[in-house]
Design an enzyme around this catalytic site. Structure first.
Site, short mmCIF file in Angstrom:
data_model
loop_
_atom_site.label_atom_id
_atom_site.label_comp_id
_atom_site.label_asym_id
_atom_site.label_seq_id
_atom_site.Cartn_x
_atom_site.Cartn_y
_atom_site.Cartn_z
CG HIS A 1 -0.37 0.22 2.47
ND1 HIS A 1 -0.09 -0.61 3.50
CD2 HIS A 1 -0.16 1.53 3.21
CE1 HIS A 1 0.52 -0.08 4.69
NE2 HIS A 1 0.48 1.26 4.44
CG ASP B 1 -0.08 -4.08 2.77
OD1 ASP B 1 0.43 -3.55 1.78
OD2 ASP B 1 -0.36 -3.53 3.79
CD GLN C 1 -1.81 9.00 11.38
OE1 GLN C 1 -1.05 9.71 12.36
NE2 GLN C 1 -3.16 9.45 11.23
N GLY C 2 2.88 6.58 9.29
CA GLY C 2 4.21 6.69 8.83
C GLY C 2 5.02 5.31 8.94
CG ASP C 3 5.63 3.86 12.51
OD1 ASP C 3 6.70 4.25 12.19
OD2 ASP C 3 5.01 3.90 13.64
CB SER C 4 2.64 2.04 6.24
OG SER C 4 1.63 2.26 6.62
#
Length: 261
Positions: free
Chosen positions: A76, A121, A207-210
Site C-alpha cells: 500500500h 500487503d 501513521q508513517g510506520d507502514s
C-alpha cells in the site's frame, strides 16, 4: 479510523517533531483504507546502529533492507509494478537529518501480484546501487517465530494524528491470537496477516510506520522479520492491535521476486 501504519508512544511529547521532506501521509495510501494510520506509539528512541536494516522511504513509509540493493515494504506504500525512480531511501541512521545518512534512489518497484487493498500487503523496491556496510534483515520462512514478543520501529507519528519523527522510535508488542484479532477486525485475512499489541492499547505502530518490519530474535538470537506494518484502527487504541503482513506466508514469493529484479 483505520490507519495504514504507525508507531505511537508516551515519550512523543518529549520528541522533536520532524516532517520528512516530500513525505506523503500514510493515510493517503490506498484509497480503500482512508482511515488507516502508521507510526510507533509508546516507543523510545533507538540507539545509532541498533537496527541497521531500517529504511525510511520518501513517500512517508518504512521498510527493511532485504538485500544490499532491495528494500522490503508494504504494497500500500507503492504504486504498480514497474520502473520507478521517484523514491528516495534513507538508511544507516536513526536521525534523518544526520550528515552520516545514506541515500539511494529507487530504480524499480515490485508490488505483490493480486494486491487490491486486502491482504498481500508486501512490495519490493530495488535501489539504483547496493548499500554496503549495513546488515540486512532475514525474513521468516516458517511460522515458527509467529508468537512471543516482537519489536517494531519507525519514524512515524508518536500518537494518533501526530507528526512524523526525526528520530527512530522502537517498541515491543506481544503476539495476539488470530481468534482474538478477528473480533476487532472481522475481515482480517488469517492466512496472510498476523496481529500484535496490548489489550489496553498505549503501544503500537502508527501513521508513517507502514511498510516497516516487525521482528524478533531467532533461535540463534539474531533478528528475523516476522511481519510488515500494514494497518490498524487508529493508533494504540484499546482492543485494536496492529495488523501486520505475515512474512512467512509470502517468503517464497518474496525470494523469487527479489531474485528476478
Amino acid at each position: 479510523m483505520v490507519r495504514w501504519h504507525r508507531l505511537v508512544g508516551a515519550v512523543a511529547a518529549a520528541l522533536t517533531a520532524f516532517t520528512f521532506a516530500g513525505a506523503v501521509p500514510a493515510t493517503a495510501a490506498p484509497a480503500t483504507a482512508g482511515d488507516v494510520t502508521p507510526y510507533v506509539v509508546g516507543g523510545t528512541r533507538a540507539a545509532q546502529g541498533e537496527f541497521p536494516f531500517m529504511v525510511r522511504l520518501s513517500m512517508g513509509c518504512g521498510g527493511s533492507l532485504y538485500t544490499p540493493q532491495i528494500v522490503l515494504t508494504a504494497a500500500h506504500c507503492v504504486g504498480r509494478t514497474g520502473a520507478n525512480t521517484s523514491i528516495t531511501a534513507t538508511l544507516g541512521v536513526v536521525d534523518l537529518q544526520s550528515t552520516s545518512r545514506i541515500t539511494r534512489r529507487s530504480s524499480y518497484v515490485y508490488r505483490a501480484p493480486g494486491y487490491n487493498g486486502v491482504g498481500k500487503d508486501w512490495a519490493l523496491i530495488k535501489l539504483q546501487s547496493p548499500v554496503t556496510g549495513l546488515a540486512t534483515l532475514p525474513i521468516a520462512t516458517t511460522t515458527a517465530y509467529n508468537s512471543g514478543t516482537f519489536t517494531v520501529a519507525g519514524w512515524g507519528a508518536p500518537y494518533e494524528g501526530g507528526p512524523q519523527q526525526r528520530y527512530l522510535l522502537k517498541a515491543q508488542v506481544p503476539f495476539v491470537p488470530d481468534s482474538t484479532c478477528r473480533t476487532s477486525y472481522p475481515s482480517m485475512v488469517v492466512a496472510e496477516e498476523i496481529c500484535a499489541g496490548y489489550t489496553g492499547g498505549g503501544i503500537d505502530t502508527c501513521q508513517g510506520d507502514s511498510g516497516g518490519p516487525m521482528f524478533r530474535p531467532d533461535a540463534a538470537g539474531a533478528w528475523i522479520q516476522v511481519g510488515i506494518v500494514s494497518y490498524g484502527r487508529g493508533c494504540a487504541r484499546p482492543n485494536y492491535p496492529g495488523v501486520y503482513t505475515e512474512v512467512s506466508a509470502f517468503a517464497a514469493q518474496i525470494a523469487s521476486a527479489a531474485a528476478s529484479l
